[in-house]
Structures are given as C-alpha cells and as structure tokens.
Write a protein that holds these residues in place. Structure first.
Motif, PDB file in Angstrom:
ATOM      1  N   GLU A  98      -0.735   2.499   3.476  1.00 62.16           N
ATOM      2  CA  GLU A  98      -0.316   2.007   4.789  1.00 62.16           C
ATOM      3  C   GLU A  98       1.039   2.581   5.183  1.00 62.16           C
ATOM      4  O   GLU A  98       1.242   2.993   6.332  1.00 62.16           O
ATOM      5  N   SER A  99       1.975   2.640   4.233  1.00 58.97           N
ATOM      6  CA  SER A  99       3.304   3.168   4.545  1.00 58.97           C
ATOM      7  C   SER A  99       3.240   4.656   4.846  1.00 58.97           C
ATOM      8  O   SER A  99       3.948   5.157   5.729  1.00 58.97           O
TER       9      SER A  99
ATOM     10  N   GLU B 183      -2.859  -0.148  -1.463  1.00 57.28           N
ATOM     11  CA  GLU B 183      -3.014  -0.360  -0.031  1.00 57.28           C
ATOM     12  C   GLU B 183      -1.675  -0.296   0.692  1.00 57.28           C
ATOM     13  O   GLU B 183      -1.571   0.277   1.778  1.00 57.28           O
ATOM     14  N   GLN B 184      -0.639  -0.866   0.090  1.00 58.31           N
ATOM     15  CA  GLN B 184       0.684  -0.822   0.692  1.00 58.31           C
ATOM     16  C   GLN B 184       1.206   0.605   0.765  1.00 58.31           C
ATOM     17  O   GLN B 184       1.817   1.006   1.760  1.00 58.31           O
TER      18      GLN B 184
ATOM     19  N   GLN C  59       0.595   6.276   6.092  1.00 54.81           N
ATOM     20  CA  GLN C  59      -0.052   6.432   7.393  1.00 54.81           C
ATOM     21  C   GLN C  59       0.919   6.128   8.527  1.00 54.81           C
ATOM     22  O   GLN C  59       0.937   6.825   9.554  1.00 54.81           O
ATOM     23  N   LYS C  60       1.737   5.115   8.346  1.00 53.19           N
ATOM     24  CA  LYS C  60       2.718   4.762   9.363  1.00 53.19           C
ATOM     25  C   LYS C  60       3.733   5.875   9.537  1.00 53.19           C
ATOM     26  O   LYS C  60       4.104   6.243  10.657  1.00 53.19           O
TER      27      LYS C  60
END
Length: 205
Positions: A32-33, A28-29, A35-36
């Motif tokens: 998320e990174s 997940e991390q 996508q950011k």
C-alpha cells in the motif's frame, strides 16, 4: 555520445512484486505504501513529459536454460544491473528506435529524488545504445547514493522482516529495491511542444 544533467522531471515506474517475507499485515502495508508513493507522482509525470509519440519494448532471446521458464523463447525485459552480459540476447538490438540526436531520460524508480539526464548521439539511438546508457546511469545513481547517504544499505543476508532494500537518504533517496531487482521492459517516448524528447522508463522489479 555525451551526457549532461538537466532539471529533474517526475516519472512513474512499475513494479511486479516486492518480495516481503513477513506476515500478511506487513506485506499489505508495504504494498500500500509503495502504491501510494508511485500514484502521487503519476499526474505530474505525464503533465510534464509531453505527448506520447511511441512505445519501444526491450525483450531478449531466452537461453536454452531459460527456456525452461519461457517456453516461447522470449523474455519480455532485460536486466538493468547486467545489461552488458545480456546484450547479445537483445532482440532487434541495432534498430534505430529514436532518430532524434538529443533525448532526456527520466530516472525515478525507485528514487525519492528523481533526476533527468540528457544524452546525445548524432546518429540517433538503437535499443542497444539505450539499454547500455540506462544501465550505466543506474549503476552510477546507486553508487552515488551509497556514498552520499549516512544510512547504508543493509546486506541481503542481514535483512530481517521485509527482504527488500532499506530506504537510504543520500542524493537520490533510493527505496525498496536493489539494482539487481530491476529490469527494463520498455520505454515511452514523449515530445513537448518545444520539440524536446522525454523518455519514461518502464521499470519492473
């Protein structure tokens, strides 16, 4: 057909999966990174690219073996690493899809330091022309990254945790994916007020 480097633009690229093999938290991390990282580039990309004038897809005819996974016989992308070996499967390969003799193709994914290259062809560009030059440029980008980075790419069989390509700090700052992960599903053709043609690559991984 010739090529010269011009001022870099910013591009958004698309990815389907990151293939992490560690725990859910790390997965997940990581997602998320990623996508950011991509979302931060989105607004600047479309502000600079110009008006969208067309979209062009790149699909290939599935071989008999590939039809086991693609029942309709169509694969909606082509390999960026092995475009030369799949070129005979490319649908509508010889259709001239861009009539302009000069285009700017934006290479950003998966690069921290994007770059744009100008390609010229008096007769315009077919799908075959485009995928071959895009693939060739990606090969050169990955090769130059390896030469200019103090951090070298960890071989796949030596990776632990996330199996994705480690981030390197060479000329382009490649992160997340090996060239073998990347496929081209389409391009967006944008035109500026000055008449310049900017190509946004729809790259998946």
């Amino acid at each position: 057909m010739n090529i010269k480097r011009i001022f870099p633009f910013i591009i958004i690229a698309f990815f389907l999966s990151c293939n992490p093999n560690s725990g859910n938290s790390s997965k997940e991390q990581y997602i998320e990174s990623m996508q950011k990282k991509e979302s931060e580039k989105h607004d600047d990309l479309y502000a600079n690219a110009g008006k969208l004038v067309s979209e062009i897809d790149f699909s290939i005819k599935a071989t008999e073996e590939q039809k086991k996974d693609w029942e309709d016989g169509i694969i909606p992308w082509i390999s960026l690493e092995n475009a030369g070996t799949e070129i005979n499967q490319l649908i509508n390969a010889d259709e001239i899809v861009i009539k302009n003799p000069s285009i700017h193709i934006i290479f950003d994914y998966p690069l921290n330091n994007p770059d744009t290259f100008e390609f010229k062809n008096e007769k315009g560009f077919s799908r075959k022309d485009l995928i071959l030059l895009i693939s060739k440029q990606y090969h050169e980008i990955y090769e130059e990254e390896e030469v200019t980075s103090d951090i070298k790419t960890i071989p796949v069989n030596k990776r632990t945790g996330l199996i994705n390509r480690n981030e390197t700090h060479g000329k382009y700052g490649i992160w997340g994916h090996d060239l073998s992960d990347l496929v081209l599903s389409g391009i967006e053709v944008h035109e500026t007020n000055k008449g310049d043609i900017n190509i946004i690559l729809l790259v998946q991984s």
